[in-house]
Design an enzyme around this catalytic site. Sequence first.
Site, short mmCIF file in Angstrom:
data_model
loop_
_atom_site.label_atom_id
_atom_site.label_comp_id
_atom_site.label_asym_id
_atom_site.label_seq_id
_atom_site.Cartn_x
_atom_site.Cartn_y
_atom_site.Cartn_z
N PHE A 1 0.94 -1.21 -0.08
CA PHE A 1 -0.05 -0.06 0.05
C PHE A 1 0.86 1.37 0.01
O PHE A 1 1.99 1.32 0.54
CB PHE A 1 -0.97 -0.25 1.15
CG PHE A 1 -1.83 1.09 1.36
CD1 PHE A 1 -2.98 0.89 0.40
CD2 PHE A 1 -1.67 1.93 2.04
CE1 PHE A 1 -4.29 1.81 0.56
CE2 PHE A 1 -2.88 2.96 2.09
CZ PHE A 1 -3.93 3.00 1.51
N THR B 1 1.42 3.70 1.49
CA THR B 1 2.03 4.46 2.74
C THR B 1 2.95 3.58 3.56
O THR B 1 3.82 3.77 4.34
CB THR B 1 0.97 4.82 3.95
OG1 THR B 1 0.11 3.35 4.08
CG2 THR B 1 -0.13 5.71 3.39
N LYS B 2 3.13 2.14 2.93
CA LYS B 2 4.16 1.05 3.68
C LYS B 2 5.35 1.54 3.27
O LYS B 2 5.93 2.36 2.38
CB LYS B 2 3.69 -0.09 3.12
CG LYS B 2 2.27 -0.58 3.38
CD LYS B 2 2.35 -0.70 4.81
CE LYS B 2 0.96 -1.67 5.40
NZ LYS B 2 -0.24 -0.90 5.31
N ASN B 3 6.45 1.08 4.10
CA ASN B 3 8.14 1.41 3.89
C ASN B 3 8.47 1.18 2.43
O ASN B 3 9.19 1.70 2.02
CB ASN B 3 8.64 0.68 4.88
CG ASN B 3 8.41 0.88 6.33
OD1 ASN B 3 7.49 1.42 6.52
ND2 ASN B 3 9.30 0.47 7.06
N LEU B 4 7.84 0.08 1.66
CA LEU B 4 7.83 -0.17 0.25
C LEU B 4 6.69 -0.05 -0.26
O LEU B 4 5.72 -1.08 -0.20
CB LEU B 4 8.59 -1.43 -0.06
CG LEU B 4 8.66 -1.86 -1.31
CD1 LEU B 4 9.79 -0.87 -2.18
CD2 LEU B 4 9.24 -3.35 -1.74
#
Length: 369
Positions: free
Chosen positions: A183, A185-188
Site C-alpha cells: 500500500f 504508505t508502507k515502507n515499500l
Amino acid sequence: MKVPMLDLSEQYQTLKGEIIEALDGVMSRSQFILGDNVKRLEKDVAEYSGVSHGIGVANGSDALHISLQGCGVGQGDEVIVPSFTFFATAGAVARTGATPVFIDIDPKTFNIDPSKIEAAITEKTKAIVPVHLYGQMADMDAIVEIAKKHNIAIIEDAAQAIGSLYKGKKVGEMGTTACYSFFPTKNLGAYGDAGMIVTNGDEIAEKMRVIRVHGSKPKYYHHVLGYNSRLDELQAAILNIKFPHLNDWSELRREKAENYTKLLNETVKEVTTPFIEEHNYHVFHQYTIRVPKRDELQAFLKENGVSTMVYYPKPLHLQPVFQELGYNEGDLPETEKACAEAISLPMFPELKLEQQQYVVSKIAEFYSK
C-alpha cells in the site's frame, strides 16, 4: 510549522525519472498482467526474505486470505490472531469461513503475547497469525515452538515489517508463509494497491499461485475455488525502482526514531517511548508512543499543524462485525489499554530534525499545561 504524518512527494521527485521510464517500458511492451516486472519483484523480494518463493497478489489483505486458503484453513476452523491490529488480519480469517480467536498483546511491544496462545488452542485451531506491528517482529521462537507442538501453520502478517529482523532471521524464514502489503504508505509502497506472499514451501507456493488466478491450471481448468488477485505490471515496475532503496530508507526511519526517543525522554516524562527487543531490527513503519489523555493530545497537535494517527482506536474483539463471537469489554485488558493510549507520530525517511523538534516541543507544551 506543518508536519504531515507522511510525505511521499520528496521520494517521488528523487525517483521521478526512473519511475516514468519504467512505466513507459510497461506501456510500450503492453504486457500488463503477471509479466516480467512481477517475476523480477517476486524473485527479489523472496531472496530478500530468505525464502524460495514470492507470489505477487493484488494487496496485503488478499495475501492473508490466500495464505490461509493455501494452508487449508476453511469453514469451521479456528485461527488465533491478536485483537490489536488492522481489520484485515481477522477479516481474512472470517472470509475463509473460519473463526478468529482473539488473544491479548505484550504491552511493551504491542505484538501478540505468546504466553496467551496455548490456552486458546483447540482441536479446531489450524493457524496462528502473528502481526509484526509497527515494524517490529513478534516473539517468533516461542510462536514456532507452540506451532510445531500442535502442528498448526504460522502465517506472518508482515504488512508493516518488510526488512525487519528477529535474532538475525528475516520475515518469512520462520513462518509457513509471510504476507506483505505494498500500500502506498508502507515502507515499500506502490502507487496503488499491491501485495505479496513469501514462503519456503514448494507445494503451498504452487497452490497459492493457482488460487490467485481463479483456481485455474491450466487456464480455464479450475481445480480449486480461487479468485482474481494479481499484482499488476505497473505497480511491480514502480516497486522494482523503489526496492533497491529500501534498506537505506529503513536506516533513515531508525535514525528518526532515535531522534524522537532522545528528544521525548529528555523533555516529556508523561510519554512512554517505543520498546525495542535487543534481538530485533525494528524498521519503524510507525513511531508509536503511549500517552495519557491521548485524544486531547491529538486534538492539540492538530491545532498546531502536527498530523498524527491512532492505530488502533477500537480493538477487533469489540468491533460490531464480530459481536456474535461473544467478547466483552475487559476480556483483553492490554489490548484495550493500548487502544486508549497509543498514538503514532509523523514518520517517513525524509522527515527533518527541525520537524521532529517541533513535534516534541508541542507534546511538551501540552503536558506542561
